[in-house]
Design a protein around this motif. Structure first.
Motif, PDB file in Angstrom:
ATOM      1  N   VAL A 151       0.863  -1.180   0.000  1.00 26.17           N
ATOM      2  CA  VAL A 151       0.000   0.000   0.000  1.00 26.17           C
ATOM      3  C   VAL A 151       0.899   1.230   0.000  1.00 26.17           C
ATOM      4  N   ALA A 152       0.877   2.005  -1.065  1.00 27.32           N
ATOM      5  CA  ALA A 152       1.818   3.112  -1.225  1.00 27.32           C
ATOM      6  C   ALA A 152       1.097   4.445  -1.367  1.00 27.32           C
ATOM      7  N   LEU A 153       1.816   5.500  -0.989  1.00 30.07           N
ATOM      8  CA  LEU A 153       1.307   6.870  -1.114  1.00 30.07           C
ATOM      9  C   LEU A 153       2.259   7.644  -2.027  1.00 30.07           C
ATOM     10  N   PRO A 154       1.958   7.714  -3.318  1.00 28.22           N
ATOM     11  CA  PRO A 154       2.845   8.400  -4.252  1.00 28.22           C
ATOM     12  C   PRO A 154       2.803   9.914  -4.074  1.00 28.22           C
ATOM     13  N   ASP A 155       3.919  10.573  -4.390  1.00 28.67           N
ATOM     14  CA  ASP A 155       3.943  12.043  -4.363  1.00 28.67           C
ATOM     15  C   ASP A 155       4.092  12.605  -5.772  1.00 28.67           C
ATOM     16  N   VAL A 156       3.797  11.757  -6.759  1.00 34.35           N
ATOM     17  CA  VAL A 156       3.827  12.160  -8.172  1.00 34.35           C
ATOM     18  C   VAL A 156       2.586  11.614  -8.860  1.00 34.35           C
ATOM     19  N   ARG A 157       2.320  12.110 -10.064  1.00 36.88           N
ATOM     20  CA  ARG A 157       1.257  11.526 -10.878  1.00 36.88           C
ATOM     21  C   ARG A 157       1.911  10.657 -11.939  1.00 36.88           C
ATOM     22  N   GLY A 158       1.178   9.623 -12.368  1.00 35.45           N
ATOM     23  CA  GLY A 158       1.736   8.734 -13.377  1.00 35.45           C
ATOM     24  C   GLY A 158       0.763   7.625 -13.718  1.00 35.45           C
ATOM     25  N   ILE A 159       1.314   6.473 -14.101  1.00 34.09           N
ATOM     26  CA  ILE A 159       0.502   5.310 -14.438  1.00 34.09           C
ATOM     27  C   ILE A 159       1.042   4.115 -13.655  1.00 34.09           C
ATOM     28  N   CYS A 160       0.163   3.136 -13.439  1.00 35.96           N
ATOM     29  CA  CYS A 160       0.585   1.957 -12.675  1.00 35.96           C
ATOM     30  C   CYS A 160       0.035   0.690 -13.307  1.00 35.96           C
ATOM     31  N   SER A 161       0.600  -0.423 -12.912  1.00 36.48           N
ATOM     32  CA  SER A 161       0.120  -1.736 -13.328  1.00 36.48           C
ATOM     33  C   SER A 161      -1.340  -1.908 -12.923  1.00 36.48           C
ATOM     34  N   THR A 162      -2.086  -2.699 -13.686  1.00 33.14           N
ATOM     35  CA  THR A 162      -3.483  -2.948 -13.335  1.00 33.14           C
ATOM     36  C   THR A 162      -3.590  -3.945 -12.177  1.00 33.14           C
ATOM     37  N   ASP A 163      -2.470  -4.453 -11.684  1.00 37.44           N
ATOM     38  CA  ASP A 163      -2.466  -5.230 -10.438  1.00 37.44           C
ATOM     39  C   ASP A 163      -2.473  -4.300  -9.232  1.00 37.44           C
ATOM     40  N   ILE A 164      -2.462  -2.993  -9.503  1.00 35.75           N
ATOM     41  CA  ILE A 164      -2.541  -1.965  -8.465  1.00 35.75           C
ATOM     42  C   ILE A 164      -3.828  -1.174  -8.675  1.00 35.75           C
ATOM     43  N   LEU A 165      -4.563  -0.958  -7.600  1.00 39.11           N
ATOM     44  CA  LEU A 165      -5.782  -0.159  -7.682  1.00 39.11           C
ATOM     45  C   LEU A 165      -5.544   1.216  -7.065  1.00 39.11           C
ATOM     46  N   PRO A 166      -5.728   2.292  -7.821  1.00 37.78           N
ATOM     47  CA  PRO A 166      -5.642   3.637  -7.244  1.00 37.78           C
ATOM     48  C   PRO A 166      -6.945   3.982  -6.509  1.00 37.78           C
ATOM     49  N   LEU A 167      -6.841   4.308  -5.235  1.00 37.05           N
ATOM     50  CA  LEU A 167      -7.988   4.755  -4.459  1.00 37.05           C
ATOM     51  C   LEU A 167      -7.832   6.232  -4.171  1.00 37.05           C
ATOM     52  N   ARG A 168      -8.900   6.991  -4.351  1.00 38.22           N
ATOM     53  CA  ARG A 168      -8.859   8.416  -4.059  1.00 38.22           C
ATOM     54  C   ARG A 168      -9.860   8.732  -2.954  1.00 38.22           C
ATOM     55  N   PRO A 169      -9.406   9.418  -1.906  1.00 36.17           N
ATOM     56  CA  PRO A 169     -10.339   9.807  -0.842  1.00 36.17           C
ATOM     57  C   PRO A 169     -11.459  10.672  -1.395  1.00 36.17           C
ATOM     58  N   ILE A 170     -12.661  10.488  -0.882  1.00 32.40           N
ATOM     59  CA  ILE A 170     -13.782  11.334  -1.250  1.00 32.40           C
ATOM     60  C   ILE A 170     -13.659  12.644  -0.478  1.00 32.40           C
ATOM     61  N   LYS A 171     -13.788  13.739  -1.193  1.00 30.53           N
ATOM     62  CA  LYS A 171     -13.606  15.059  -0.595  1.00 30.53           C
ATOM     63  C   LYS A 171     -14.499  15.253   0.623  1.00 30.53           C
ATOM     64  N   ASN A 172     -13.881  15.775   1.676  1.00 35.15           N
ATOM     65  CA  ASN A 172     -14.571  16.078   2.943  1.00 35.15           C
ATOM     66  C   ASN A 172     -15.023  14.837   3.707  1.00 35.15           C
ATOM     67  N   LYS A 173     -14.517  13.660   3.285  1.00 37.48           N
ATOM     68  CA  LYS A 173     -14.905  12.431   3.984  1.00 37.48           C
ATOM     69  C   LYS A 173     -13.713  11.561   4.386  1.00 37.48           C
ATOM     70  N   GLY A 174     -12.651  11.573   3.584  1.00 40.56           N
ATOM     71  CA  GLY A 174     -11.530  10.692   3.868  1.00 40.56           C
ATOM     72  C   GLY A 174     -10.188  11.356   3.634  1.00 40.56           C
ATOM     73  N   ASN A 175      -9.184  10.897   4.368  1.00 40.36           N
ATOM     74  CA  ASN A 175      -7.803  11.358   4.216  1.00 40.36           C
ATOM     75  C   ASN A 175      -6.948  10.160   3.803  1.00 40.36           C
ATOM     76  N   LYS A 176      -6.067  10.362   2.852  1.00 33.73           N
ATOM     77  CA  LYS A 176      -5.322   9.229   2.298  1.00 33.73           C
ATOM     78  C   LYS A 176      -4.428   8.538   3.331  1.00 33.73           C
ATOM     79  N   TYR A 177      -3.914   9.277   4.307  1.00 33.43           N
ATOM     80  CA  TYR A 177      -3.067   8.650   5.321  1.00 33.43           C
ATOM     81  C   TYR A 177      -3.895   7.743   6.229  1.00 33.43           C
ATOM     82  N   PHE A 178      -5.092   8.176   6.562  1.00 33.90           N
ATOM     83  CA  PHE A 178      -5.987   7.359   7.371  1.00 33.90           C
ATOM     84  C   PHE A 178      -6.400   6.102   6.607  1.00 33.90           C
TER      85      PHE A 178
END
Length: 204
Positions: free
Chosen positions: A91-118
């Motif tokens: 489980v990684a927290l990137p500090d850049v934008r890019g592309i990843c393998s489809t064996d990796i799922l990008p999850l984005r926190p929903i605004k005003n509901k979640g924080n990526k570190y949590f």
């Protein structure tokens, strides 16, 4: 330890948080990029994420024609979750934008509901690693489905508390990076002095 102090055990939920599904605070972003659209991108494969720590070991700069299959787009707001062999806890927290393998799922926190570190801390929790492993399908290459991840039952905690947790994590990570840099500098100096000593260049 900071997580447990602030939020308690997510399974026992001794702090009495309301329970919900992961989908309530994060969404899986499967923005597929076909090979023909890949020009010059930063690429992260599952092998580039360190197990347990989530450290990104390598980011590969790829150009047109280097990748043959579709990839997922991600950015700095995403959590990268390794769905293949989830027991590896990648489980990684990137500090850049890019592309990843489809064996990796990008999850984005929903605004005003979640924080990526949590959210990352939840996904790295031993209980959720075990749950993901048990929910996986496939004998040789077990994978967990996006639907299963989204349905994880988690404590729904106040966003300000999540943000406070994130600020603590960021400070800790900053200290760790400084310590690592200091260790590298010391090792470099030591190697330089040893070389000079062998050459008889050191003077008393």
């Amino acid at each position: 330890s900071v997580f447990y102090e602030m939020f308690g055990d997510p399974v026992r939920n001794e702090k009495g948080w309301p329970m919900g599904e992961l989908r309530e605070i994060a969404e899986i972003k499967r923005d597929s990029i076909i090979p023909e659209k890949i020009n010059s991108e930063k690429y992260i494969g599952l092998e580039h994420i360190e197990s347990e720590t989530g450290k990104i070991l390598r980011i590969v700069q790829v150009s047109s024609g280097q990748l043959k299959s579709n990839k997922f787009a991600f950015d700095e707001d995403c959590i990268l979750y390794g769905k293949l062999r989830p027991y590896l806890n990648k489980v990684a927290l990137p500090d850049v934008r890019g592309i990843c393998s489809t064996d990796i799922l990008p999850l984005r926190p929903i605004k005003n509901k979640g924080n990526k570190y949590f959210i990352a801390a939840i996904l790295r929790n031993p209980y959720y690693i075990k749950l993901a492993t048990e929910s996986s399908v496939g004998a040789n290459l077990p994978r967990i489905s996006p639907k299963s991840i989204e349905s994880f039952k988690i404590p729904i905690t106040p966003l300000p508390l999540q943000n406070h947790f994130a600020s603590i994590v960021e400070k800790i990570e900053s200290i760790k990076q400084k310590q690592q840099k200091s260790t590298q500098d010391i090792n470099t100096l030591y190697d330089t002095l040893m070389q000079k000593a062998f050459k008889g260049e050191l003077t008393s």
